[in-house]
Design a protein around this motif. Structure first.
Motif, PDB file in Angstrom:
ATOM      1  N   GLN A  90       0.870  -1.170   0.000  1.00 23.58           N
ATOM      2  CA  GLN A  90       0.000   0.000   0.000  1.00 23.58           C
ATOM      3  C   GLN A  90       0.912   1.226   0.000  1.00 23.58           C
ATOM      4  O   GLN A  90       1.704   1.438   0.919  1.00 23.58           O
ATOM      5  N   GLU A 136      -0.738  -1.012  -4.249  1.00 22.27           N
ATOM      6  CA  GLU A 136      -2.091  -0.500  -4.059  1.00 22.27           C
ATOM      7  C   GLU A 136      -1.976   1.013  -3.938  1.00 22.27           C
ATOM      8  O   GLU A 136      -1.264   1.517  -3.070  1.00 22.27           O
ATOM      9  N   ALA A 176      -2.797   4.976  -3.251  1.00 26.20           N
ATOM     10  CA  ALA A 176      -3.485   5.848  -2.295  1.00 26.20           C
ATOM     11  C   ALA A 176      -3.412   7.255  -2.880  1.00 26.20           C
ATOM     12  O   ALA A 176      -2.782   8.144  -2.328  1.00 26.20           O
ATOM     13  N   SER A 199      -5.398  -2.778  -6.973  1.00 23.46           N
ATOM     14  CA  SER A 199      -6.399  -2.035  -6.213  1.00 23.46           C
ATOM     15  C   SER A 199      -5.937  -0.615  -5.932  1.00 23.46           C
ATOM     16  O   SER A 199      -4.756  -0.278  -6.046  1.00 23.46           O
ATOM     17  N   HIS A 234      -7.046   2.780  -3.124  1.00 20.61           N
ATOM     18  CA  HIS A 234      -7.868   3.400  -2.096  1.00 20.61           C
ATOM     19  C   HIS A 234      -8.427   4.704  -2.647  1.00 20.61           C
ATOM     20  O   HIS A 234      -7.673   5.570  -3.106  1.00 20.61           O
ATOM     21  N   VAL A 287     -11.223   0.557  -3.351  1.00 17.04           N
ATOM     22  CA  VAL A 287     -11.364   0.340  -1.911  1.00 17.04           C
ATOM     23  C   VAL A 287     -11.652   1.664  -1.216  1.00 17.04           C
ATOM     24  O   VAL A 287     -10.857   2.611  -1.324  1.00 17.04           O
ATOM     25  N   PRO A 330     -11.249   3.626   1.831  1.00 16.11           N
ATOM     26  CA  PRO A 330     -10.271   3.373   2.891  1.00 16.11           C
ATOM     27  C   PRO A 330     -10.714   3.747   4.288  1.00 16.11           C
ATOM     28  O   PRO A 330     -10.128   3.268   5.261  1.00 16.11           O
ATOM     29  N   HIS A 340     -12.323  -0.873   3.621  1.00 14.44           N
ATOM     30  CA  HIS A 340     -11.147  -1.116   4.462  1.00 14.44           C
ATOM     31  C   HIS A 340     -11.419  -0.591   5.865  1.00 14.44           C
ATOM     32  O   HIS A 340     -11.753   0.579   6.044  1.00 14.44           O
ATOM     33  N   GLU A 363     -11.906  -5.371   2.688  1.00 17.48           N
ATOM     34  CA  GLU A 363     -10.449  -5.478   2.715  1.00 17.48           C
ATOM     35  C   GLU A 363     -10.049  -5.353   4.185  1.00 17.48           C
ATOM     36  O   GLU A 363      -9.897  -4.251   4.701  1.00 17.48           O
ATOM     37  N   HIS A 413      -5.155  -6.665   4.028  1.00 14.45           N
ATOM     38  CA  HIS A 413      -4.153  -5.715   4.499  1.00 14.45           C
ATOM     39  C   HIS A 413      -3.398  -6.329   5.663  1.00 14.45           C
ATOM     40  O   HIS A 413      -3.965  -6.537   6.741  1.00 14.45           O
TER      41      HIS A 413
END
Length: 240
Positions: free
Chosen positions: A7, A34, A36, A58, A60, A86, A88, A124, A152, A180
């Motif tokens: 992430q 992933e 962000a 994926s 966020h 996702v 978050p 998440h 997630e 995660h």
């Protein structure tokens, strides 16, 4: 076996754009990243993914952004190969009563219903989703109230909330494809991988047995150093 990803929030304070981070994370040994958010040119990020052999399963993305511009958000992340979006975080008040959880479920389901069949919406967790609502953790109500939403699970926050991470994975395996992996201290806070109480072998076994495709490492205390990424690979590579 699962693949491993980072992430990118874990290295959020490194003074590089997203394309450079993707390349460096690939060199460290991760299979994927992933997102962000995207810092820099999206086409440069796409090129970095292709050249490094890293994939992006994926991203966020805040719920407000999805509600405000779903088509534009999907277009951006599709161009990077992302199929799993996702959410978050939602604040504690989104989970503090039965009515609040129902409203949260409705918002998430509305977005999930608008996605095309090759895209999936996930939520998440932190620890506040485990607040007691009518005798059960709020997140359990959320799962019951949604059919097209995956979870997630952030295992560090599951543990901090007082629940067994491997058991949570096992009980909700049909709703989980992204995991995660965050270590934690019982009764405390998330910590760097390999220094806390997470039973990583048990977690990895459950993930492998249930076909969970990605173990995604996250650590938030050394966001200004690529050493965080290298530590994550050392922690997870045995479970690829």
């Amino acid at each position: 076996m699962s693949k491993i990803a980072l992430q990118l929030y874990s290295i959020d304070a490194v003074d590089d754009d997203t394309a450079t981070k993707v390349e460096t994370v690939g060199e460290a040994g991760f299979d994927g990243v992933e997102f962000a958010g995207i810092d820099g040119d999206v086409e440069a990020v796409a090129s970095a993914l292709e050249e490094s052999g890293v994939v992006a399963p994926s991203a966020h993305v805040g719920l407000d952004a999805l509600e405000d511009d779903l088509s534009g958000t999907v277009e951006t992340y599709r161009s990077l190969g992302v199929a799993d979006l996702v959410v978050p975080y939602l604040p504690p008040e989104a989970f503090d009563s039965r009515e609040a959880v129902e409203e949260t479920a409705d918002r998430l389901s509305a977005v999930a219903d608008e996605l095309e069949d090759d895209l999936t919406l996930h939520y998440h967790n932190h620890d506040h989703e485990f607040v007691d609502v009518d005798g059960r953790p709020a997140i359990e109500h959320l799962i019951d109230l949604t059919d097209d939403l995956e979870i997630e699970p952030d295992l560090g926050w599951v543990g901090v909330a007082g629940y067994d991470p491997a058991d949570f994975l096992e009980r909700h395996a049909d709703r989980i494809s992204l995991v995660h992996v965050k270590d934690y201290e019982e009764g405390g806070q998330p910590v760097e991988g390999g220094t806390g109480d997470l039973d990583i072998e048990a977690v990895a076994d459950v993930a492998a047995e249930n076909g969970m495709e990605w173990l995604i490492y996250e650590h938030e205390e050394r966001q200004d150093s690529y050493e965080t990424a290298r530590n994550g690979v050392d922690y997870l590579e045995a479970y690829k």
